[in-house]
Design a protein around this motif. Sequence first.
Motif, PDB file in Angstrom:
ATOM      1  N   ALA B 267      21.949  37.470  46.528  1.00  0.00           N
ATOM      2  CA  ALA B 267      23.233  37.607  45.825  1.00  0.00           C
ATOM      3  C   ALA B 267      23.052  38.132  44.408  1.00  0.00           C
ATOM      4  O   ALA B 267      23.823  38.963  43.941  1.00  0.00           O
ATOM      5  CB  ALA B 267      23.951  36.267  45.805  1.00  0.00           C
ATOM      6  N   LYS B 268      21.996  37.673  43.730  1.00  0.00           N
ATOM      7  CA  LYS B 268      21.848  38.068  42.329  1.00  0.00           C
ATOM      8  C   LYS B 268      21.639  39.573  42.165  1.00  0.00           C
ATOM      9  O   LYS B 268      22.335  40.206  41.374  1.00  0.00           O
ATOM     10  CB  LYS B 268      20.720  37.270  41.671  1.00  0.00           C
ATOM     11  N   PRO B 269      20.703  40.170  42.907  1.00  0.00           N
ATOM     12  CA  PRO B 269      20.572  41.632  42.790  1.00  0.00           C
ATOM     13  C   PRO B 269      21.853  42.376  43.162  1.00  0.00           C
ATOM     14  O   PRO B 269      22.187  43.378  42.530  1.00  0.00           O
ATOM     15  CB  PRO B 269      19.449  41.963  43.776  1.00  0.00           C
ATOM     16  N   ILE B 270      22.576  41.859  44.159  1.00  0.00           N
ATOM     17  CA  ILE B 270      23.797  42.564  44.560  1.00  0.00           C
ATOM     18  C   ILE B 270      24.807  42.557  43.424  1.00  0.00           C
ATOM     19  O   ILE B 270      25.422  43.583  43.107  1.00  0.00           O
ATOM     20  CB  ILE B 270      24.393  41.928  45.833  1.00  0.00           C
ATOM     21  N   ILE B 271      24.963  41.409  42.755  1.00  0.00           N
ATOM     22  CA  ILE B 271      25.891  41.356  41.619  1.00  0.00           C
ATOM     23  C   ILE B 271      25.402  42.284  40.510  1.00  0.00           C
ATOM     24  O   ILE B 271      26.189  42.974  39.860  1.00  0.00           O
ATOM     25  CB  ILE B 271      26.031  39.918  41.108  1.00  0.00           C
ATOM     26  N   ILE B 273      23.910  44.993  40.803  1.00  0.00           N
ATOM     27  CA  ILE B 273      24.187  46.399  41.125  1.00  0.00           C
ATOM     28  C   ILE B 273      25.463  46.851  40.425  1.00  0.00           C
ATOM     29  O   ILE B 273      25.564  47.989  39.956  1.00  0.00           O
ATOM     30  CB  ILE B 273      24.300  46.595  42.654  1.00  0.00           C
ATOM     31  N   LEU B 274      26.437  45.951  40.324  1.00  0.00           N
ATOM     32  CA  LEU B 274      27.696  46.277  39.638  1.00  0.00           C
ATOM     33  C   LEU B 274      27.441  46.852  38.249  1.00  0.00           C
ATOM     34  O   LEU B 274      28.154  47.730  37.785  1.00  0.00           O
ATOM     35  CB  LEU B 274      28.565  45.025  39.502  1.00  0.00           C
ATOM     36  N   VAL B 280      31.894  56.202  34.801  1.00  0.00           N
ATOM     37  CA  VAL B 280      32.790  57.239  35.316  1.00  0.00           C
ATOM     38  C   VAL B 280      33.287  56.874  36.718  1.00  0.00           C
ATOM     39  O   VAL B 280      34.455  57.070  37.059  1.00  0.00           O
ATOM     40  CB  VAL B 280      32.064  58.597  35.366  1.00  0.00           C
ATOM     41  N   VAL B 281      32.363  56.327  37.505  1.00  0.00           N
ATOM     42  CA  VAL B 281      32.742  55.941  38.867  1.00  0.00           C
ATOM     43  C   VAL B 281      33.795  54.837  38.824  1.00  0.00           C
ATOM     44  O   VAL B 281      34.808  54.885  39.522  1.00  0.00           O
ATOM     45  CB  VAL B 281      31.496  55.490  39.652  1.00  0.00           C
ATOM     46  N   MET B 317      37.660  47.205  34.333  1.00  0.00           N
ATOM     47  CA  MET B 317      36.676  46.949  33.280  1.00  0.00           C
ATOM     48  C   MET B 317      36.117  45.541  33.428  1.00  0.00           C
ATOM     49  O   MET B 317      34.915  45.311  33.253  1.00  0.00           O
ATOM     50  CB  MET B 317      37.336  47.116  31.912  1.00  0.00           C
ATOM     51  N   GLY B 318      36.989  44.604  33.785  1.00  0.00           N
ATOM     52  CA  GLY B 318      36.534  43.231  34.010  1.00  0.00           C
ATOM     53  C   GLY B 318      35.503  43.162  35.110  1.00  0.00           C
ATOM     54  O   GLY B 318      34.472  42.506  34.967  1.00  0.00           O
ATOM     55  N   VAL B 319      35.752  43.886  36.193  1.00  0.00           N
ATOM     56  CA  VAL B 319      34.783  43.901  37.293  1.00  0.00           C
ATOM     57  C   VAL B 319      33.449  44.450  36.813  1.00  0.00           C
ATOM     58  O   VAL B 319      32.386  43.928  37.134  1.00  0.00           O
ATOM     59  CB  VAL B 319      35.318  44.746  38.469  1.00  0.00           C
ATOM     60  N   MET B 320      33.545  45.477  35.975  1.00  0.00           N
ATOM     61  CA  MET B 320      32.317  46.072  35.468  1.00  0.00           C
ATOM     62  C   MET B 320      31.514  45.058  34.647  1.00  0.00           C
ATOM     63  O   MET B 320      30.279  45.084  34.654  1.00  0.00           O
ATOM     64  CB  MET B 320      32.675  47.278  34.602  1.00  0.00           C
ATOM     65  N   ILE B 321      32.231  44.160  33.953  1.00  0.00           N
ATOM     66  CA  ILE B 321      31.568  43.248  33.026  1.00  0.00           C
ATOM     67  C   ILE B 321      31.049  41.985  33.715  1.00  0.00           C
ATOM     68  O   ILE B 321      30.181  41.298  33.188  1.00  0.00           O
ATOM     69  CB  ILE B 321      32.544  42.918  31.874  1.00  0.00           C
ATOM     70  N   ILE B 322      31.575  41.699  34.926  1.00  0.00           N
ATOM     71  CA  ILE B 322      31.170  40.467  35.626  1.00  0.00           C
ATOM     72  C   ILE B 322      29.648  40.251  35.614  1.00  0.00           C
ATOM     73  O   ILE B 322      29.190  39.174  35.246  1.00  0.00           O
ATOM     74  CB  ILE B 322      31.697  40.464  37.083  1.00  0.00           C
ATOM     75  N   PRO B 323      28.844  41.260  36.002  1.00  0.00           N
ATOM     76  CA  PRO B 323      27.406  40.993  36.070  1.00  0.00           C
ATOM     77  C   PRO B 323      26.791  40.603  34.733  1.00  0.00           C
ATOM     78  O   PRO B 323      25.843  39.832  34.701  1.00  0.00           O
ATOM     79  CB  PRO B 323      26.819  42.305  36.583  1.00  0.00           C
ATOM     80  N   PHE B 324      27.338  41.140  33.616  1.00  0.00           N
ATOM     81  CA  PHE B 324      26.797  40.746  32.314  1.00  0.00           C
ATOM     82  C   PHE B 324      26.901  39.244  32.160  1.00  0.00           C
ATOM     83  O   PHE B 324      25.958  38.558  31.793  1.00  0.00           O
ATOM     84  CB  PHE B 324      27.586  41.392  31.167  1.00  0.00           C
ATOM     85  N   ILE B 325      28.104  38.733  32.422  1.00  0.00           N
ATOM     86  CA  ILE B 325      28.329  37.312  32.198  1.00  0.00           C
ATOM     87  C   ILE B 325      27.604  36.488  33.251  1.00  0.00           C
ATOM     88  O   ILE B 325      26.930  35.517  32.935  1.00  0.00           O
ATOM     89  CB  ILE B 325      29.838  37.023  32.184  1.00  0.00           C
ATOM     90  N   SER B 326      27.709  36.894  34.517  1.00  0.00           N
ATOM     91  CA  SER B 326      27.146  36.031  35.559  1.00  0.00           C
ATOM     92  C   SER B 326      25.632  36.012  35.473  1.00  0.00           C
ATOM     93  O   SER B 326      25.012  34.962  35.532  1.00  0.00           O
ATOM     94  CB  SER B 326      27.605  36.477  36.944  1.00  0.00           C
TER      95      SER B 326
END
Lengths: 251, 458
Positions: B267-271, B273-274, B280-281, B317-326
């Motif tokens: 799970a951690k690597p998958i998150i 990946i975000l 741009v994508v 943008m929130g989705v993009m930031i999720i991995p930073f926080i998690s």
Amino acid sequence: MSKIKAENVNVYYGSKQALFDVSIDIAEKEVTALIGPSGCGKSTFLRCLNRMNDVIEICRVEGSIKMDNLELNSRKLDVVRLRENVGMVFQKPNPFPKTIYENVAYGPTIHGIAQSKEEMDQIVETSLKKAALWNEVKDRLDEIGTGLSGGQQQRLCIARAISVSPEVILMDEPCSALDPIATAQIEELIDDLKKEVTIVIVTHSMSQAARVSQKTGFFHLGKLIEFGPTDKIFKNPDNQQTQDYITGRFG
Amino acid sequence: MNLILVTFIILLAFTSYYFGRKKALVIQSSQRLTALPKFYGYYLAAWCAAPALIIFVLWSVFEPSIVKTFILQDYTDQNLTKNELQLIYTKVKALAVGTYTGNITNFLDESANKYIQLKGIANSAKVAIILAILIFSLSFAYRSVQKNDRMREPVEIFLKWVLFVASLGAVLVTIGIIFSLLFEAIRFFQAVKIFDFIFGTHWYPAKTFVRDGQPDPELMKDAFGAVPLFAGTFFIAFIAMCVAIPIGLLSGIYLSEYAGRGVRKYAKPIIEILAGIPTVVYGFFAALTVGPFVKEIGNAMGLEVSSESALAAGAVMGVMIIPFISSLSDDVITAVPQNLRDGSYAMGATKSETVKKVIFPAALPGIVGSILLAVSRAVGETMIVVMASGLAANLTMNPLESTSTITAQIVVILIGDQQFGDPKTQSAFALGISLFIVTLFLNVIALSVVKRYREKYE
């Protein structure tokens, strides 16, 4: 009178067996010391008594451990209730990063013991007094527990453990990180506590075992080699291995 | 030419390293060395490369301006402005290289010849001087080696200076960026009052565009109000944090405390990946998928929704930031000592009680840190906003309308044709420096908060 009765306890870490057929009777309101060289399984056995081995994923416990006829090694056991009854003090003092008051009030809060603020204050005061810490900290209960000295921290942990009035307290080398003066204070405390509580203490110091305990068990390589009154174990042990360990020939 | 010279210096340095080491081994047979043989090599190599390279760099920096002075000396009597002189110099240079296409006057031709001549002299002089320095410094160093002087200290001092120069470079670049921002911003504030910029509520720089001539000061007053941009920036960042903090934090707690080793491993690597998806994508995902989806749902509920909405941009943008926080909070929570967990479990606390009352407070400084990092990421994010939330700087608190941010407006200002002296262009610098000040301010607050917590919990 027997408080805890363990029969044929086997413990495995993965495929490695750590305890072999340990059977022991722990008497009520006495201090039972478990001694033995490092890695002999004494801490592992201690952690069976409040199911702390559950925390370790690969650990498996077999056999029967009964406390007042309640089977501890059972899936149905309410672990939260058990740990309320069996407190534990660890090798390294581990107060929570909270105030001294909050540290002691932690157990009563999660078990819903105190009904009011006054009652909680009372519990905190009694526990700290029993742990012989009250006079040193009564004016700074709102300071962080981790700011105390090592010996004070360990007494705070003892106060935390007795705050929920457990019937048994397990101590895993409680003095190994402390200086001689703090050690003496803790030992004195153990002596006081045994009037109300059953204590099982794991220790590396044989003199400590001789000073504080009534019964002593000697572990070696995962087996309980000998168990009996402390006097007998230290003066006239039955087993040659025990004799060798006591006299410092190995370990 | 330069490339050959530098390669030569470097090769010579390598050679002298081996030579120095070998010499040390020879000395060793008769007397005790003052350091390990490799220090002798380092010593020679440093003396070989450092002085020559320093002179080379200084020469390369100052040569063009000296040549320029010589060339333009011939034009001093013509009373030309600075810009005209610059133009002449550019022409001369182009002519000398052979890329000039305009009219060739005699005067220009003469200058070009002079330029070629000067360049030639400079080049030979450079090679000669550097070779001389190489010989001088190498022979000096070699004598030291022969005398078996102490070798460790000079090498250590040399390394200290190398490290110092590297840090100095980083600091100077930072200062340089700040000052260039500052100077352009000051020029902007000469045209537009700082008060109008900070408190103005209309951002419409395009209307100040006037062909040939100065724009109307009355227009200027109303065109550069940054309030809508700051509001938009923080509004979108706020929406992003509303998405990212709960999901990121909860998944961080799950990964560190609850997940089994197997789950965590995948799970951690998958998150994470975000975090690797280019913005741009995310941007076109927001613009083409989420935006229309939000609009459709809004319309179905009878709301008026712009197809470019702050909500779509903020959510993506929130989705993009999720991995930073998690990911960061997972690391921080995992770093909480096991004995605190044991202490809590031994008191009979359940997992959730332990997390809530012991682990979370202990990990809080790190968690706050990760959140603030995420906020500065959100404030600085550009692409998603440009693509999904539109470019019109509306002052609105309605997440269903389009709004714009500071970074998006900087993009708008600087794409396409622009004139450098134009207030419109300079406003990008003013925006840039105000964004910089805001994030700096946030960071300072964040650090002091974290520090206070740390003092409390350690």
